[in-house]
Enzyme design. Structure first.
Site, short mmCIF file in Angstrom:
data_model
loop_
_atom_site.label_atom_id
_atom_site.label_comp_id
_atom_site.label_asym_id
_atom_site.label_seq_id
_atom_site.Cartn_x
_atom_site.Cartn_y
_atom_site.Cartn_z
CB CYS A 170 31.96 37.29 12.57
SG CYS A 170 32.31 35.60 12.03
CG HIS A 309 26.48 39.20 13.68
ND1 HIS A 309 27.50 39.62 12.84
CD2 HIS A 309 26.81 37.93 14.07
CE1 HIS A 309 28.41 38.66 12.75
NE2 HIS A 309 28.01 37.63 13.47
CD GLU A 320 22.13 40.71 16.03
OE1 GLU A 320 22.65 41.78 15.67
OE2 GLU A 320 22.08 39.70 15.30
CE LYS A 341 26.57 38.29 8.92
NZ LYS A 341 26.34 39.60 9.57
CG HIS A 346 28.61 35.31 8.54
ND1 HIS A 346 29.25 36.53 8.62
CD2 HIS A 346 28.70 34.77 9.78
CE1 HIS A 346 29.70 36.71 9.83
NE2 HIS A 346 29.39 35.66 10.56
CG PHE A 405 33.29 31.63 16.14
CD1 PHE A 405 31.92 31.77 16.24
CD2 PHE A 405 33.77 30.53 15.43
CE1 PHE A 405 31.05 30.86 15.67
CE2 PHE A 405 32.91 29.61 14.84
CZ PHE A 405 31.55 29.78 14.96
#
Length: 417
Positions: A170, A309, A320, A341, A346, A405
């Site tokens: 991502c 994010h 975050e 998002k 996402h 990830f």
């Protein structure tokens, strides 16, 4: 060596919020959630409890790409080609004789995709089971490999410089933009088409993400992708592409390009911690933010907006937030931080590209897009997330943040012109 300045001269996107920059921004800036029930297949058949996604709807490929050219392309490549066409048209590089033969040798493509043609893999495997594997499409391999979006953009527009595909989950779209920025700044290319694309709203993808408890099982589209909300319980998968055209500043000025923004800084690093979970306290993400600020040679208090994010998962949103507090200190309370998002879901490998497009638009419009759906404050998420309703604001510097990830972190900084 003098660092060359890098301009953003074109943007393009197709995503759940719309099939153009204008249409997408209308929904993103208004906080209109574009999450809905999956209609590509019956999600109830999966028996994993996930029924919602951010699907690209009313997509008419032929508006920009001929069906013949896209006949043997997976959906992620089609989205990338479509978004790239909009961005290149906006940049003025689509015009006849805009690029000389020498220009083409110094024009490249860096487009990320996290998973590639998973939809085609699933379809063709089932075809092999049902009819025999001698019936698998002969274009199967070039359809599914993740680099094909970058390759097809390069082929379609005759761009003969670097053509590559960062695969960093991502964070990939942001890595693509940042890598392109650095290559132009250091003199390797003069123009790079960059960004990210993804199209894996498929049975296997949803089952896989659901089975590691990463996805929301919400049934109300307006309470599904709700970044930083206390009631968040997982992400909603989306799809689409976001593409930018970057160009060396003097090269862009010489040909009379319309410069939308400047790209000023880039940071990328690794948590080196876990395959799916962020490092405690957002340690790696914090260091990545510092790297981007250092690269831009600006102080933390010069940033006015962060496109976070913000996946709507418990661990991501809190870590975050912690990273932002760690880096920005007292200025954190004055920062606007939102996650788009909440509108799109996402987009995985496409997220960084699409969110870079939104960040550039935020600077151009001097407007903060909201975090759609954020209604219930979380004590662990205590920043100004621009809940529900966007607002006008002075934005000289804005940062787009992505985490992936495997512990991949990437941040890019854009500047108003």
């Amino acid at each position: 060596m003098n660092k060359r300045r890098v301009a953003v001269v074109g943007i393009g996107t197709v995503n759940p919020a719309g099939n153009s920059c204008e249409e997408s921004w209308k929904n993103v800036s208004s906080g209109n959630s574009c999450i809905g029930r999956i209609d590509r297949f019956d999600p109830d058949e999966l028996n994993v409890g996930v029924t919602l996604a951010g699907e690209v709807r009313d997509f008419h490929l032929e508006n920009r790409i001929s069906k013949r050219d896209a006949k043997h392309e997976a959906r992620f490549t089609q989205y990338a080609l479509y978004a790239a066409d909009e961005a290149i048209e906006m940049s003025g590089l689509k015009e006849e004789n805009a690029l000389s033969d020498d220009d083409r040798k110094r024009a490249g493509v860096i487009v990320s995709c996290g998973i590639g043609g998973l939809d085609v893999i699933e379809q063709q495997y089932q075809r092999g089971v049902d009819l025999g594997f001698d019936h698998v499409n002969p274009f199967f391999i070039p359809m599914v490999i993740s680099n094909m979006a970058a390759a097809r953009i390069s082929i379609s527009h005759g761009l003969k410089g670097i053509s590559t595909c960062p695969v960093t989950a991502c964070a990939g779209g942001t890595n693509a933009v940042g890598d392109a920025f650095h290559r132009i700044r250091e003199g390797y290319e003069d123009i790079i088409v960059c960004g990210g694309t993804e199209a894996c709203i498929t049975k296997c993808a949803i089952a896989g993400f659901s089975n590691i408890r990463a996805m929301s099982h919400a049934t109300d589209p307006k309470r599904a992708s709700i970044p930083f909300d206390l009631e968040r319980n997982g992400f909603i998968i989306g799809e689409g592409a976001g593409i930018l055209v970057l160009e060396e500043w003097e090269h862009a000025e010489k040909r009379g390009a319309n410069i939308l923004a400047e790209i000023a800084g880039y940071g990328s690093n690794s948590d080196a911690y876990h395959i799916t979970s962020p490092a405690p306290g957002g340690e790696g993400g914090a260091e990545c933010l510092r790297l981007a600020l250092s690269d831009a040679e600006i102080e933390p208090d010069e940033i006015q907006y962060i496109n976070a994010h913000g996946t709507s998962t418990k661990l991501n949103d809190s870590s975050e937030t912690a990273a932002i507090h760690e880096v920005f200190k007292e200025h954190a309370k004055d920062l606007a931080v939102s996650s788009t998002k909440g509108v799109t879901g996402h987009l995985l490998g496409g997220a960084g590209g699409v969110e870079a497009v939104f960040t550039v638009q935020a600077i151009m419009k001097q407007f903060l897009p909201p975090t759609a759906g954020l209604k219930v404050p979380d004590p662990d998420c205590d920043l100004d997330y621009v809940p529900l309703k966007g607002r006008k604001s002075k934005i000289n510097y804005a940062l787009s943040n992505s985490l992936g990830f495997g512990g991949h972190n990437a941040s890019v900084i854009f500047k108003k012109v």
